[in-house]
Design an enzyme around this catalytic site. Structure first.
Site, short mmCIF file in Angstrom:
data_model
loop_
_atom_site.label_atom_id
_atom_site.label_comp_id
_atom_site.label_asym_id
_atom_site.label_seq_id
_atom_site.Cartn_x
_atom_site.Cartn_y
_atom_site.Cartn_z
N LEU A 159 44.06 92.46 28.76
CA LEU A 159 43.64 92.33 27.37
C LEU A 159 42.32 93.03 27.12
CD1 LEU A 159 44.37 88.56 26.84
CD2 LEU A 159 45.50 90.46 25.69
N ARG A 160 41.64 93.34 28.19
CA ARG A 160 40.29 93.83 28.01
C ARG A 160 40.27 95.17 27.29
NH1 ARG A 160 37.33 93.66 33.36
NH2 ARG A 160 38.86 92.05 33.76
N GLY A 161 41.32 95.94 27.46
CA GLY A 161 41.42 97.22 26.76
C GLY A 161 41.34 97.03 25.26
N THR A 209 37.79 95.69 24.18
CA THR A 209 36.74 96.70 24.32
C THR A 209 36.90 97.79 23.27
OG1 THR A 209 36.82 96.30 26.68
CG2 THR A 209 35.57 98.19 25.95
N GLU A 218 36.09 87.94 33.30
CA GLU A 218 35.48 89.24 33.60
C GLU A 218 35.16 89.38 35.08
OE1 GLU A 218 34.03 91.75 31.15
OE2 GLU A 218 35.78 90.89 30.16
#
Ligand code: ZN
Lengths: 341, 619
Positions: A275-277, A280, B561
């Site tokens: 999900l970080r894509g 970000t 993270e």
């Protein structure tokens, strides 16, 4: 003190400059990974940016450069005074030296103090020194794994916790991690790659005019740094103003549902890991919109930042010769052409 | 400026004097030179002492610091000398060689044997004029035993490419015939060179025409020299050549000299098929015939030195996982378990199959110090100096009355001496984070405890360490720091009272902090969070569901993270969206307790934890 080459005088390197400005506007985007050949001035850009940023206020003598109104208590001598003096200082850029030990990074037992007074005391490390600024790691791909893990952990949590050598210490360590590396000298572990928010590539300029400009500007600077900096003062001030106003405007930048949908379609299309894509990309686009004075995130902002936010998150097919950036551009054009139709 | 001073034309000098006079003028701006002198390294010394002599006529005398052959980076950078510190009773700092060489020369004999960390320290000093935190300004002379350029750039005599990149010049002293001059000629030459150095004090004001800058860049491009640094060196050298000749503007002759000194050796180090012939190349002088080096140089810049850094690179990139969405939408344990591994590989970079677990690590040759124990002779213990001092420190004031030993030195007694405990294998530490709030208690705390017991059995088999964080009321508490004692863990858990609010954010924060500590000790953390996901107390211990939930999710995303595997076991009466969203934010596997019999929990944990065999192979 060495004079820093002005940020606005850097020729080309638009992606690097853009990514660094985004990280200065919204540190939450995560660190920036700069990949490229040796001698492309990777460290110049970050130093230049930091020296351009407005100075920060801090308590005089505080080892953690605490902000005057930070509600986190600080145990240092300076902060325990009744009326601590407030001073201004430049935004720190801390370099991680070569072969650095973990003690030096996270901080350690202060031997000198122990020998002289018999007291245990914590001696802050580089993470403390980088608080509210930038931590620059040249050749991050050559750094030892356990140090990299510490850096990424602390960069993500914003807190440095030390529990060893009979020392129990925690202090804020909020910094933007800037890593640089030359992929030819060692591949980056994939699991390290995608923990950087943005990733950009730098190359030595192919364009002759650009190269000439680089050589003459650097030459001028080397001859008389002070005079050179003075000549670029106005341009520097312009960039500084843009960053400062973007910082205050960013919270008001609107991200429409349509844009969110586009971003998730893009990420599905590209099959990015995690999900970080998505997150970000949205944050970076918002910072980019703020930088350009736009009240909302437009498709153009997505197009601008998608390569740097996603290219290191694409799964690599060893048989696929097409580079990540090309795949992103293709997906972007398919997506936006379809929208337009 | 001295009016008697006369300039000197570069063309009139042999290459070694050209380079020498340029380095004497401002070697610290040019990085330095790599000097090939085959079997006679003293040639380099003699050459350097001559240029050092020239320089000292115009500038304050410059020191020459020779590094040892295998110079460790600590010696270059200096720092605390622990032995001396113990002996003297106050911190003793040794000055690094780079600092000692400040404003002078750093001579690196057998440069090809210098460790890469040391090379990088030298490069850093050249680039940023600093050694650690000390400002330094040095000119590096790298002495190489290579016989020609191809040996210099590839093979076992190759000098680190990063260092070559910083050097403006390459000088082949074995071939340069400068040594044949007689003493008288030397004296005359020395005079004119020192006089030229005086003349050249105005080098800063020398201008360079734009067309010459363009020519410089065109030639560099034609020769395949992409490094900007070489082009900057070249411009600087052209300027200096003009200044040394007494000119105020660079002429094309100056540029030609500069290009032959700065570009020719780089171009020859390129592979033959990549060095294109162009008009601009044709009209520049070549100091040496190129054919002897070009034919057998297969590579341009070698990267041998980096091989050792890549050896612990992870497996192929296709090991990375498919997208995480599968995790949340698959309710059945079996399919959940199947996707668990891959989903975790995605979010937990440090511990997945592609991570460091099970790999031999480059820093492992002395093992990793994970703790301190009292020194016992005859058991192969390795003294840990820092810990020893630390143990002795609190007693110093006491032991000095009455004074013992030498005044000013710490009094260290045998019982102070400590040894390090070194770790070979990677240990998994399972951090249980148990929700003991009122809401959880009414639901199924007992069953949750049962689940943890099952997991503890598993941990026992695996010889894992466990830690226990309990959250209820205003905050989360570390009830049990990492331990092998599973009995203690079980007892703590059984005696756990229930009630109060659900401070989920604090719990996640604390689990994350503990995981970081575990990782830092070289171990692999695994967080096992048992909750109904219904946060109602925020980080400040203040009640309120909305804020508490927001903070919990924020904490979860922050934890996601980090490279931490996690498993969320939903202990609500019915599986609920809150807990599942939390698992998504955590990037963790989600398991609803109602469907979890003993077997499926075991399997879930087995999936999250790497197999035992894989974990110990780092030993
Ligand atoms: Zn403070």
């Amino acid at each position: 003190m060495n004079t820093t080459f002005p940020f606005s005088a850097i020729v080309g390197q638009e992606a690097v400059k853009h990514a660094l400005m985004i990280s200065a506007i919204d540190p939450g985007v995560g660190g920036v990974l700069v990949l490229g050949d040796r001698g492309t001035g990777k460290s110049t850009a970050i130093r230049a940016l930091a020296s351009l940023l407005p100075p920060m206020q801090t308590i005089k003598g505080c080892q953690y450069q605490r902000a005057p109104h930070d509600q986190h208590q600080c145990a240092c001598q300076a902060c325990r005074q009744d009326t601590p003096e407030i001073v201004e200082r430049a935004v720190p850029v801390v370099d991680l030296p070569l072969g650095v030990t973990e003690d030096r990074v996270v901080g350690a037992f202060d031997i000198e103090h122990a020998l002289n007074t018999g007291e245990k005391r914590f001696q802050p490390g580089l993470l403390a020194a980088a608080h509210r600024g930038f931590l620059y790691v040249d050749e991050v791909n050559l750094l030892e794994d356990h140090i990299v893990d510490v850096l990424l952990d602390v960069a993500a949590s914003g807190v440095n916790v030390v529990e060893r050598d009979g020392i129990s210490e925690r202090h804020p360590a909020k910094f933007v991690l800037i890593g640089s590396g030359n992929p030819e000298e060692g591949e980056l572990r994939p699991q390290l790659l995608d923990r950087f928010g943005l990733s950009v590539e730098v190359h030595t300029p192919d364009d002759l005019q650009e190269r000439i400009e680089v050589v003459s500007r650097r030459g001028e600077f080397d001859l008389d740094p002070e005079a050179f900096v003075l000549r670029w003062k106005k341009n520097e001030a312009k960039v500084r103003r843009r960053i400062v106003s973007a910082r205050s405007a960013i919270q008001q930048v609107v991200i429409s549902d349509a844009i969110r949908a586009t971003v998730s379609r893009l990420c599905i299309e590209l099959n990015t890991d995690g999900l970080r894509g998505d997150l970000t990309l949205l944050r970076a686009a918002r910072a980019s919109a703020a930088l350009q004075g736009s009240p909302q995130v437009e498709a153009s902002h997505i197009v601008q930042v998608a390569p740097m936010a996603l290219r290191h998150r694409l799964r690599r097919d060893p048989l696929d010769e097409v580079g990540s950036s090309v795949r992103i551009e293709r997906a972007l054009s398919t997506l936006f052409d379809a929208d337009a139709a | 400026m001295n009016h008697d001073a006369v300039g000197i034309e570069m063309d009139s000098l042999p290459p070694q004097d050209q380079i020498g006079v340029l380095l004497a003028l401002h070697g610290h701006r040019l990085g330095g030179a790599v000097v090939m002198c085959q079997d006679d390294p003293l040639r380099a010394e003699r050459w350097l002492s001559r240029i050092s002599g020239w320089r000292s006529v115009v500038y304050p005398p410059a020191t020459t610091i020779r590094t040892p052959v295998h110079c460790p980076p600590e010696q270059l950078l200096g720092g605390v000398d622990l032995i001396q510190t113990v002996l003297c009773g106050h911190t003793v700092i040794t000055q690094g060689l780079l600092e000692q060489a400040n404003h002078g020369w750093l001579l690196l004999p057998l440069a090809e044997l210098q460790p890469s960390d040391s090379v990088r320290a030298v490069c850093d000093a050249i680039d940023h004029h600093r050694a650690g935190e000390h400002p330094v300004s040095i000119c590096a002379i790298a002495v190489a035993s290579a016989a020609d350029l191809s040996q210099l750039t590839s093979g076992d005599r190759a000098v680190d490419a990063a260092l070559l990149d910083r050097m403006a010049f390459c000088l082949d002293l074995a071939k340069d015939k400068r040594d044949t001059l007689n003493q008288q000629q030397d004296d005359v030459l020395d005079k004119s060179i020192t006089s030229a150095l005086r003349t050249a004090q105005h080098w800063r004001s020398v201008t360079i025409d734009e067309t010459l800058t363009e020519r410089l860049c065109v030639v560099a491009g034609a020769l395949g020299i992409s490094a900007i640094r070489a082009q900057l060196h070249c411009a600087m050298v052209a300027r200096s050549a003009a200044a040394l000749a007494g000119r105020s503007e660079v002429d094309s002759g100056d540029l030609d000299v500069a290009m032959s000194l700065c570009f020719a050796w780089r171009a020859q180090a390129l592979p033959a098929h990549e060095a294109p012939q162009s008009d601009s190349q044709a009209d520049q002088p070549e100091p040496e015939p190129p054919e002897e080096t070009q034919a057998d140089s297969p590579l341009s810049m070698p990267h041998e030195h980096s091989d050792k850094h890549t050896c612990d690179d992870t497996g192929p990139a296709d090991d990375t996982a498919p997208a995480s969405d599968e995790v949340i939408h698959v309710p059945l344990p079996e399919r959940l378990l199947a996707s668990l591994q891959s989903a975790n590989a995605m979010v937990t970079m440090g511990a997945g199959k592609t991570g460091r677990v099970g790999q031999s690590r480059k820093s492992n040759h002395h093992g990793r110090c994970i703790g301190i124990q009292r020194y016992q002779p005859g058991r192969g213990h390795k003294v840990h100096l820092l810990a020893t001092l630390q143990a002795a420190a609190p007693w110093q004031a006491h032991r000095r009355h009455p004074p013992q030993g030498t005044p000013g030195r710490p009094v260290i007694k045998p019982q102070d001496i400590r040894a390090g405990r070194y770790k070979q294998a990677t240990q998994t530490v399972v951090i249980f984070v148990v929700d003991a709030s009122g809401s959880a208690a009414q639901q199924r705390l007992a069953e949750a405890k049962g689940a943890v017991e099952l997991l503890l059995n598993e941990c026992y088999v695996r010889r894992d360490e466990v830690a226990l964080i309990v959250f209820q009321g205003a905050r989360a508490t570390l009830v049990l720091p990492p331990t092998r004692s599973l009995v203690t863990a079980r007892r703590q858990l059984t005696e756990l009272p229930a009630g109060g609010g659900t401070p989920l954010a604090s719990a996640i924060d604390q689990a994350g902090e503990l995981a970081a500590v575990v990782r830092r000790d070289g171990n692999v953390p695994l967080i096992c969070l048992l909750t109904d996901g219904r946060a109602n107390v925020d980080r400040h211990g203040i009640g309120g569901r909305a804020r508490a939930m927001d903070e919990a999710k924020q904490a979860a995303r922050k934890l996601a993270e980090t490279p931490t595997r996690s498993l969320l076991i939903d202990i609500a009466r019915r599986p609920n969206a809150g807990a599942r969203e939390l698992a998504t934010a955590l990037g963790s596997a989600y398991l609803a307790l109602p469907r979890a019999d003993a077997g499926s929990i075991n399997r879930a944990v087995s999936e999250v934890m790497p197999p035992r065999a894989e974990r110990v192979s780092a030993a």
